[in-house]
Enzyme design. Structure first.
Site, PDB file in Angstrom:
ATOM      1  N   ARG A 103       0.913  -1.324   0.106  1.00 12.06           N
ATOM      2  CA  ARG A 103       0.073  -0.042   0.018  1.00 12.06           C
ATOM      3  C   ARG A 103       1.016   1.355  -0.050  1.00 12.06           C
ATOM      4  NH1 ARG A 103      -3.216  -3.150  -2.118  1.00 12.06           N
ATOM      5  NH2 ARG A 103      -4.145  -4.781  -0.680  1.00 12.06           N
ATOM      6  N   GLU A 108      -6.294 -12.561   8.043  1.00 10.98           N
ATOM      7  CA  GLU A 108      -5.928 -12.709   6.511  1.00 10.98           C
ATOM      8  C   GLU A 108      -4.675 -13.583   6.320  1.00 10.98           C
ATOM      9  OE1 GLU A 108      -5.090  -8.469   5.503  1.00 10.98           O
ATOM     10  OE2 GLU A 108      -6.908  -8.283   5.026  1.00 10.98           O
ATOM     11  N   LYS A 162      -8.089  -0.284  14.392  1.00  8.11           N
ATOM     12  CA  LYS A 162      -8.343   0.820  13.191  1.00  8.11           C
ATOM     13  C   LYS A 162      -9.532   1.523  13.483  1.00  8.11           C
ATOM     14  CE  LYS A 162      -6.404  -1.989   9.524  1.00  8.11           C
ATOM     15  NZ  LYS A 162      -6.600  -2.659   7.974  1.00  8.11           N
ATOM     16  N   ASP A 211     -12.066  -1.384   7.058  1.00 10.25           N
ATOM     17  CA  ASP A 211     -10.713  -1.183   6.695  1.00 10.25           C
ATOM     18  C   ASP A 211     -10.409   0.283   5.870  1.00 10.25           C
ATOM     19  OD1 ASP A 211      -8.026  -1.677   6.107  1.00 10.25           O
ATOM     20  OD2 ASP A 211      -8.614  -3.206   4.289  1.00 10.25           O
ATOM     21  N   GLU A 263      -5.277   3.160  15.251  1.00 16.66           N
ATOM     22  CA  GLU A 263      -4.616   2.721  14.106  1.00 16.66           C
ATOM     23  C   GLU A 263      -5.237   3.967  12.924  1.00 16.66           C
ATOM     24  OE1 GLU A 263      -2.886  -1.008  12.979  1.00 16.66           O
ATOM     25  OE2 GLU A 263      -3.687  -0.665  10.882  1.00 16.66           O
ATOM     26  N   GLU A 318      -4.629   4.037   0.518  1.00 19.01           N
ATOM     27  CA  GLU A 318      -4.985   2.748  -0.062  1.00 19.01           C
ATOM     28  C   GLU A 318      -6.400   2.742  -0.776  1.00 19.01           C
ATOM     29  OE1 GLU A 318      -5.018  -0.578   2.490  1.00 19.01           O
ATOM     30  OE2 GLU A 318      -5.935  -1.937   1.023  1.00 19.01           O
ATOM     31  N   TRP A 348     -14.418 -10.357   0.507  1.00 18.64           N
ATOM     32  CA  TRP A 348     -13.643  -9.454  -0.357  1.00 18.64           C
ATOM     33  C   TRP A 348     -14.247  -8.913  -1.326  1.00 18.64           C
ATOM     34  CZ3 TRP A 348      -8.537 -13.260  -0.748  1.00 18.64           C
ATOM     35  CH2 TRP A 348      -7.905 -13.167   0.470  1.00 18.64           C
TER      36      TRP A 348
HETATM   37  C1  BDP Z   1      -5.589  -3.872   4.378  1.00 18.02           C
HETATM   38  C2  BDP Z   1      -4.549  -3.990   3.410  1.00 18.02           C
HETATM   39  C3  BDP Z   1      -3.604  -5.033   3.481  1.00 18.02           C
HETATM   40  C4  BDP Z   1      -3.291  -4.990   5.028  1.00 18.02           C
HETATM   41  C5  BDP Z   1      -4.464  -5.128   6.001  1.00 18.02           C
HETATM   42  C6  BDP Z   1      -3.872  -5.088   7.377  1.00 18.02           C
HETATM   43  O1  BDP Z   1      -5.543  -4.116   2.193  1.00 18.02           O
HETATM   44  O2  BDP Z   1      -2.655  -4.655   2.557  1.00 18.02           O
HETATM   45  O3  BDP Z   1      -2.429  -6.081   4.913  1.00 18.02           O
HETATM   46  O4  BDP Z   1      -5.350  -4.066   5.664  1.00 18.02           O
HETATM   47  O5  BDP Z   1      -4.080  -3.634   7.890  1.00 18.02           O
HETATM   48  O6  BDP Z   1      -5.993  -2.536   4.441  1.00 18.02           O
HETATM   49  O7  BDP Z   1      -3.414  -5.733   8.045  1.00 18.02           O
END
Ligand code: BDP
Length: 714
Positions: A183, A306, A375, A380, A402, A408, A555
């Site tokens: 990103r 993830e 976050k 996200d 965060e 991104e 996704w």
């Molecule tokens: C998402 C991103 C990914 C990150 C993930 C994260 O697409 O690349 O690894 O969050 O925060 O925003 O771990």
């Protein structure tokens, strides 16, 4: 020959030009120190005749003195000498050990990093005192004084005290060991791992200086999707070389740790956090890290998210995992930043509710040196999200905020979106638990001593550091608002614009206006009315609301917008996933009902028919169309406003920003066309009268491919 003469002539002309008129590429960030007006110079010289300090100077004090002398020299045309005597008009760097007689200060109120700036009369002389308990406080105070000087503030009447409200103010680099940046849209990683530790070059010190200038005091060097190798001896030596460069600027190094490192590096059969051999491995690793970096900050961990390994792989909880690392770091004073960004595909529930479901029951179960890093929103880093329901809901756990500085989901570095307004919106959100997100994060609401704010960095090897001139403002805003979450986005934009572009009031204000509306323009362009995650698969650039075939349902954009004949939006109310119930009662009550949900979050919480009547009187369908139109109009307007600033800003940066805004205007139309085309195919409704149809048919937009978009990481 003639060319050659022309060249010489041009070079001579360039050198003869006053500094302010020279082309600029943005490398100097907000630390440009361009000469003030004649009157401004005279005024500044009068209050900075000498830089007085107690010496012998630590590297941090040296950095403060050097900064003041360099700044004044450039701004006022004369470098103040350094000395020990209290001369009239001196800038005095005072600590409890070097406090000139007569100085009355409540030192205790300044804490470890705070400072006071005070114009005062001492021993019969008018001086400016920059006071702090530590040399780092003096460095922060020096930058604050220079910030005021650059912005043309009245330095003869200074009387300010500033103490950071948040303890750990951290950049999170998602930088990989091969120098790709997940990103990242500003070139390669600035960490040249291959050449480290022997080659450090000047850029690392510039980076640390820039961070210190806005109060950032820690940096996580590597991606949260971490490689175990970053914890091997060679990489620790490289990180230690960076830590040595950063130390004078008060910037501590942290590392992302891969949970399975004991297996991958240690050859153990398990990474089970309750296994004694695993615990011993981490303790030994922590000891090794601290031998290399005695002031190492701690580990950041992404676990069971993830596809990353984590304690749940062994039937353990996030608390078990975090506490094991906390135990290893505690003897050295280190902290664990354990991320709450978790969602797993085994879990069929609403993705927006998963972090709360996993973490809230663990409140009070984390070791004292663990921060749970959350976050800003539950999905996200979208252009707009409601605040994360965990804020306020874990009163016995330090929760860090965060934010994502890198854009991104907001047009990478080609789109202009000032995120100060987004940060402000989150920080000022009332959690319903008795205070705002800011009060949770700075620890005041629930009595937390360990506090943290993290920003996913937007820094790379580009000359301008951030990929575009205006993206520098987001780095700046993060630092300033982590220091003081109560600062307004507007005040921060004013500071930044005055230092970065022009301290002339009219020009500064015009730039600030443009910034203040820019994030809303991007939200309207891409995801109005609480829509989210409509971006292209993987790279997240550009619109792809039609995507429905990715490996995991959550996704796919269709998972989030749920548009069909019957309407659009994700029902998170009691009739749907009911994740709205994760919020405190006063908030949940408001957002459970579409009539009391703010329009900006409407489709986040509700699935509504196309003919739903909006507060504007329009139907939902007409409102959606109007918002996409408003997005295009706002971006066009930004282009016009910027064009009007020609001459107020140096030519090189002006032209560069104008070119980027032209791209943004083109892409706002792309977003509008693709989204209206697609949503019309779902609603089967005609465009409201007078509305311009998209430039292309849906098939055109669907066929666009971007296999080499930046930021996918390694
Ligand atoms: C998402 C991103 C990914 C990150 C993930 C994260 O697409 O690349 O690894 O969050 O925060 O925003 O771990």
């Amino acid at each position: 020959m003639r060319m050659c003469r022309l060249w010489l002539w041009l070079t001579a002309l360039a050198l003869a030009m006053p500094l302010g008129a020279r082309a600029e590429d943005g490398h100097e960030l907000w630390l440009r120190y361009r000469p003030l007006s004649a009157a401004g110079q005279a005024g500044l010289r009068a209050v900075a005749r000498a830089v007085v300090h107690g010496g012998p100077a630590s590297p941090t004090l040296r950095a403060a003195v050097a900064e003041l002398r360099r700044g004044v020299a450039a701004l006022a045309g004369r470098e103040p000498p350094e000395g020990r005597r209290l001369v009239p008009g001196a800038l005095v760097l005072a600590t409890p050990e070097f406090a000139p007689a007569g100085l009355q200060l409540r030192w205790r109120d300044l804490g470890r990093e705070g400072y006071a700036l005070r114009r005062t009369r001492l021993q019969g002389r008018e001086v400016t005192v920059i006071a702090a308990n530590t040399d780092l406080g003096l460095l922060y105070g020096s930058f604050a004084w220079l910030r005021a000087a650059q912005a043309g503030a009245e330095l003869r009447r200074l009387d300010a005290t500033s103490v950071p409200k948040v303890g750990l103010r951290l950049l999170n680099h998602w930088d990989n060991l091969d120098r790709s940046v997940e990103r990242g849209y500003a070139g390669a990683s600035i960490w040249d791992w291959w050449k480290l530790p022997d080659i450090t070059g000047p850029r690392y010190a510039e980076y640390a200086r820039a961070n210190a200038s806005i109060g950032i005091n820690g940096t996580v060097l590597n991606n949260v999707n971490a490689k175990a190798e970053s914890l091997t001896a060679p990489f620790l030596a490289k990180a230690a070389a960076l830590a040595d460069v950063f130390r004078p600027y008060g910037l501590k190094v942290f590392l992302s740790a891969r949970f399975s490192a004991p297996v991958e590096l240690g050859g153990l059969k398990t990474a089970d956090p309750l296994d004694p051999a695993v615990r011993a491995w981490w303790r030994a690793k922590a000891d090794e890290v601290y031998r290399a970096m005695p002031d190492f900050g701690g580990f950041l961990v992404k676990a069971n998210s993830e596809g990353q390994p984590g304690p749940q792989d062994y039937g353990r909880t996030h608390a078990d995992g975090a506490n094991m690392l906390a135990e290893a770091l505690a003897p050295h004073g280190g902290v664990v930043l354990w991320r709450a960004f978790v969602y797993a595909h085994e879990n069929a529930g609403d993705r927006a509710g998963q972090a709360y479901a996993e973490f809230q029951p663990l409140d009070g179960r984390f070791a004292p040196n663990v921060v749970v890093q959350v976050k800003n929103g539950p999905i996200d880093f979208q252009p707009r999200e409601p605040f994360h329901p965990l804020f306020g809901a874990m009163p016995r756990t330090p929760l860090g905020l965060e934010l994502q500085i890198t854009k991104e989901y907001l047009g990478f570095s080609t789109h202009l979106a000032y995120l100060g307004t987004l940060f402000e919106e989150v920080l000022r959100a009332d959690t319903g638990h008795g205070g705002t997100v800011a009060r949770v994060v700075d620890g005041r609401l629930q009595g937390q001593r360990l506090t943290a704010m993290a920003g996913v960095a937007n820094i790379g090897t580009d000359r301008n550091w951030c990929g575009s001139q205006f993206d520098q403002a987001n780095w700046y805003a993060f630092g300033r608002m982590a220091w003081d979450p109560d600062l307004s986005a507007r005040a921060v934009a004013e500071e930044w614009a005055a230092q970065t572009f022009s301290a002339r009031r009219a020009a500064r204000d015009a730039i600030v206006e443009l910034m203040m509306g820019s994030r809303e323009a991007v939200a309207d362009t891409m995801t109005p009315l609480g829509l989210h995650h409509l971006m292209g698969s993987g790279h997240h650039y550009g619109p792809a609301p039609w995507v429905d075939d990715l490996e995991r349902p959550d996704w796919n954009p269709v998972y989030y917008h749920r548009a069909g004949r019957d309407g659009i939006g994700f029902d998170r109310s009691p009739t749907g996933s009911n994740t709205v119930a994760q919020y405190a009662a006063p908030v949940a009550r408001l957002w459970a009902d579409p009539r009391t949900t703010p329009p900006a979050l409407l489709l986040w919480f509700h699935h509504l028919p196309w003919d739903y009547r909006m507060p504007s009187g329009r139907t939902l369908w007409a409102e959606l169309v109007a918002r996409y139109d408003a997005g295009v109009a706002a971006v066009d307007d930004m282009g016009r406003r910027w064009a009007a600033l020609r001459g107020e800003v140096d030519g090189e940066r002006h032209a560069e920003v104008a070119a980027y805004l032209a791209v943004q205007a083109k892409e706002a139309r792309w977003w509008r066309g693709a989204c209206l085309g697609y949503f019309q195919s779902a609603s089967s409704l005609p465009l409201p009268p007078g509305v311009r149809p998209p430039e292309h048919d849906l098939a055109f937009y669907k066929a666009l491919r971007f296999p080499f978009a930046p930021g996918r990481g390694g």
